[in-house]
Design a protein around this motif. Structure first.
Motif, PDB file in Angstrom:
ATOM      1  N   MET A   1       0.849  -1.197   0.000  1.00 39.62           N
ATOM      2  CA  MET A   1       0.000   0.000   0.000  1.00 39.62           C
ATOM      3  C   MET A   1       0.881   1.243   0.000  1.00 39.62           C
ATOM      4  N   ARG A   2       0.604   2.159  -0.900  1.00 38.31           N
ATOM      5  CA  ARG A   2       1.430   3.361  -1.001  1.00 38.31           C
ATOM      6  C   ARG A   2       1.245   4.243   0.224  1.00 38.31           C
ATOM      7  N   ASN A   3       2.177   5.123   0.437  1.00 36.32           N
ATOM      8  CA  ASN A   3       2.149   5.995   1.597  1.00 36.32           C
ATOM      9  C   ASN A   3       1.330   7.246   1.277  1.00 36.32           C
ATOM     10  N   TYR A   4       0.167   7.384   1.917  1.00 33.87           N
ATOM     11  CA  TYR A   4      -0.711   8.521   1.659  1.00 33.87           C
ATOM     12  C   TYR A   4      -0.501   9.613   2.709  1.00 33.87           C
ATOM     13  N   ASP A   5      -0.504  10.857   2.253  1.00 30.55           N
ATOM     14  CA  ASP A   5      -0.342  11.998   3.158  1.00 30.55           C
ATOM     15  C   ASP A   5      -1.679  12.628   3.538  1.00 30.55           C
ATOM     16  N   VAL A   6      -2.685  12.459   2.677  1.00 31.85           N
ATOM     17  CA  VAL A   6      -4.006  13.044   2.910  1.00 31.85           C
ATOM     18  C   VAL A   6      -5.043  11.926   2.870  1.00 31.85           C
ATOM     19  N   ILE A   7      -5.822  11.805   3.938  1.00 33.21           N
ATOM     20  CA  ILE A   7      -6.836  10.756   4.003  1.00 33.21           C
ATOM     21  C   ILE A   7      -8.198  11.398   4.178  1.00 33.21           C
ATOM     22  N   LEU A   8      -9.100  11.107   3.227  1.00 32.53           N
ATOM     23  CA  LEU A   8     -10.488  11.550   3.326  1.00 32.53           C
ATOM     24  C   LEU A   8     -11.312  10.394   3.883  1.00 32.53           C
ATOM     25  N   PHE A   9     -12.096  10.668   4.903  1.00 30.84           N
ATOM     26  CA  PHE A   9     -12.929   9.642   5.518  1.00 30.84           C
ATOM     27  C   PHE A   9     -14.406   9.937   5.313  1.00 30.84           C
ATOM     28  N   ASP A  10     -15.140   8.909   4.925  1.00 28.49           N
ATOM     29  CA  ASP A  10     -16.587   8.938   5.062  1.00 28.49           C
ATOM     30  C   ASP A  10     -16.867   8.914   6.567  1.00 28.49           C
ATOM     31  N   LEU A  11     -18.083   9.226   6.974  1.00 22.02           N
ATOM     32  CA  LEU A  11     -18.417   9.242   8.407  1.00 22.02           C
ATOM     33  C   LEU A  11     -19.269   8.045   8.806  1.00 22.02           C
ATOM     34  N   ASP A  12     -20.518   7.982   8.312  1.00 19.96           N
ATOM     35  CA  ASP A  12     -21.419   6.891   8.682  1.00 19.96           C
ATOM     36  C   ASP A  12     -20.919   5.560   8.130  1.00 19.96           C
ATOM     37  N   GLY A  13     -20.725   4.593   9.011  1.00 15.19           N
ATOM     38  CA  GLY A  13     -20.290   3.280   8.565  1.00 15.19           C
ATOM     39  C   GLY A  13     -18.794   3.170   8.370  1.00 15.19           C
ATOM     40  N   THR A  14     -18.079   4.260   8.599  1.00 14.22           N
ATOM     41  CA  THR A  14     -16.621   4.256   8.458  1.00 14.22           C
ATOM     42  C   THR A  14     -15.945   4.668   9.758  1.00 14.22           C
ATOM     43  N   LEU A  15     -16.410   5.752  10.344  1.00 10.56           N
ATOM     44  CA  LEU A  15     -15.898   6.166  11.652  1.00 10.56           C
ATOM     45  C   LEU A  15     -16.885   5.859  12.775  1.00 10.56           C
ATOM     46  N   THR A  16     -18.171   5.979  12.478  1.00  7.08           N
ATOM     47  CA  THR A  16     -19.187   5.693  13.504  1.00  7.08           C
ATOM     48  C   THR A  16     -20.269   4.775  12.961  1.00  7.08           C
ATOM     49  N   ASP A  17     -20.871   4.021  13.879  1.00  9.86           N
ATOM     50  CA  ASP A  17     -22.017   3.180  13.554  1.00  9.86           C
ATOM     51  C   ASP A  17     -23.264   3.976  13.893  1.00  9.86           C
ATOM     52  N   SER A  18     -23.802   4.638  12.899  1.00  6.66           N
ATOM     53  CA  SER A  18     -24.920   5.568  13.087  1.00  6.66           C
ATOM     54  C   SER A  18     -26.254   4.979  12.646  1.00  6.66           C
ATOM     55  N   ALA A  19     -26.277   3.674  12.420  1.00  8.82           N
ATOM     56  CA  ALA A  19     -27.471   3.044  11.838  1.00  8.82           C
ATOM     57  C   ALA A  19     -28.725   3.293  12.666  1.00  8.82           C
ATOM     58  N   LEU A  20     -28.646   3.127  13.974  1.00  8.83           N
ATOM     59  CA  LEU A  20     -29.838   3.247  14.814  1.00  8.83           C
ATOM     60  C   LEU A  20     -30.502   4.602  14.642  1.00  8.83           C
ATOM     61  N   GLY A  21     -29.706   5.674  14.723  1.00 10.90           N
ATOM     62  CA  GLY A  21     -30.281   7.011  14.626  1.00 10.90           C
ATOM     63  C   GLY A  21     -30.841   7.323  13.254  1.00 10.90           C
ATOM     64  N   ILE A  22     -30.137   6.877  12.202  1.00 11.10           N
ATOM     65  CA  ILE A  22     -30.615   7.128  10.839  1.00 11.10           C
ATOM     66  C   ILE A  22     -31.918   6.386  10.576  1.00 11.10           C
ATOM     67  N   LEU A  23     -31.955   5.111  10.953  1.00 11.82           N
ATOM     68  CA  LEU A  23     -33.147   4.309  10.666  1.00 11.82           C
ATOM     69  C   LEU A  23     -34.331   4.738  11.524  1.00 11.82           C
ATOM     70  N   ASN A  24     -34.086   5.143  12.755  1.00 16.51           N
ATOM     71  CA  ASN A  24     -35.184   5.678  13.571  1.00 16.51           C
ATOM     72  C   ASN A  24     -35.732   6.964  12.962  1.00 16.51           C
ATOM     73  N   SER A  25     -34.860   7.762  12.374  1.00 11.92           N
ATOM     74  CA  SER A  25     -35.286   9.005  11.728  1.00 11.92           C
ATOM     75  C   SER A  25     -36.099   8.720  10.472  1.00 11.92           C
ATOM     76  N   VAL A  26     -35.705   7.684   9.713  1.00 16.38           N
ATOM     77  CA  VAL A  26     -36.482   7.280   8.525  1.00 16.38           C
ATOM     78  C   VAL A  26     -37.857   6.782   8.953  1.00 16.38           C
ATOM     79  N   ARG A  27     -37.901   5.969  10.003  1.00 14.62           N
ATOM     80  CA  ARG A  27     -39.193   5.459  10.508  1.00 14.62           C
ATOM     81  C   ARG A  27     -40.084   6.618  10.939  1.00 14.62           C
ATOM     82  N   TYR A  28     -39.503   7.588  11.622  1.00 11.98           N
ATOM     83  CA  TYR A  28     -40.270   8.766  12.060  1.00 11.98           C
ATOM     84  C   TYR A  28     -40.849   9.496  10.856  1.00 11.98           C
ATOM     85  N   ALA A  29     -40.032   9.703   9.832  1.00 11.12           N
ATOM     86  CA  ALA A  29     -40.493  10.421   8.636  1.00 11.12           C
ATOM     87  C   ALA A  29     -41.640   9.670   7.964  1.00 11.12           C
TER      88      ALA A  29
END
Length: 217
Positions: A1-29
């Motif tokens: 793997m090459r040496n990267y100096d800049v890393i872009l991260f997705d948030l949901d499902g990559t840094l945090t497990d946000s499924a509960l809050g997202i799906l509860n919000s969809v159910r509410y809608a």
């Protein structure tokens, strides 16, 4: 793997497990608009893509109906759903080690930028990030390729030779490719190895520990 100096991260499902809050919000809608709540399997497909696209394609709503659904989603999410969320084990250490190594860390998420900043601050992760970039509340910037382009512009990055995206869904991989970037697939998130490989991920990380090794050796 090459040496990267800049890393872009997705948030949901990559840094945090946000499924509960997202799906509860969809159910509410759905309840607020009198819509049938999708099956669990369909609900899981809301995790990752831009929200308005999911209401159109997964719930079969018109553009106007999808706008109403997003508005209803945002009645629940900012006060409750946003914190029905937890950081994946190993993520704080990963981000801290990247910062200590002098890497530039950028969040590039299809979640509205204000929500992303609140989440990163709430979980004490903002200290490790140089920029937190996300979608607009008015849906004018939601596509992942547009978000990544915006993140690169915000950070003033023109040399992409040592930049990589990390995300858990095909949208992350495709968005990265459209910006001339490789993408590491976070298989521990909401996508699958098959989905990420088919989209063209450069490498796969089954765990945060594996991601740590890919980025820092």
């Amino acid at each position: 793997m090459r040496n990267y100096d800049v890393i872009l991260f997705d948030l949901d499902g990559t840094l945090t497990d946000s499924a509960l809050g997202i799906l509860n919000s969809v159910r509410y809608a759905c309840r607020k608009l009198g819509l049938e709540i999708p099956s669990e399997a369909t609900l899981r497909k809301f995790l990752g893509p831009p929200l308005i696209d999911s209401f159109r394609t997964l719930a079969g709503l018109s553009d106007a109906e999808a706008d109403h659904a997003v508005s209803a989603f945002r009645e629940y999410f900012p006060t409750k759903g946003i914190f029905e969320n937890e950081v994946y084990d190993g993520v704080p250490a990963l981000l801290a080690d990247l910062k200590a190594a002098g890497k530039t860390v950028i969040i590039a998420t299809s979640k509205p930028e204000d929500f992303a900043k609140r989440i990163m601050t709430h979980f004490d992760l903002a200290q490790y990030c140089d920029f937190v970039c996300g979608a607009t509340m008015d849906e004018t910037r939601t596509d992942k390729a547009e978000v990544i382009a915006y993140a690169l512009e915000t950070a003033g990055i023109t040399d992409k030779s040592r930049v990589v995206m990390v995300g858990d869904r095909e949208h992350d991989v495709v968005g990265a490719k459209k910006n001339g970037l490789p993408c590491i697939g976070a298989v521990y998130g909401y996508g699958s190895a098959e989905e990420l490989t088919a989209a063209g991920a450069t490498a796969l990380a089954d765990t945060v520990d594996e991601l740590h090794k890919l980025l820092l050796g």
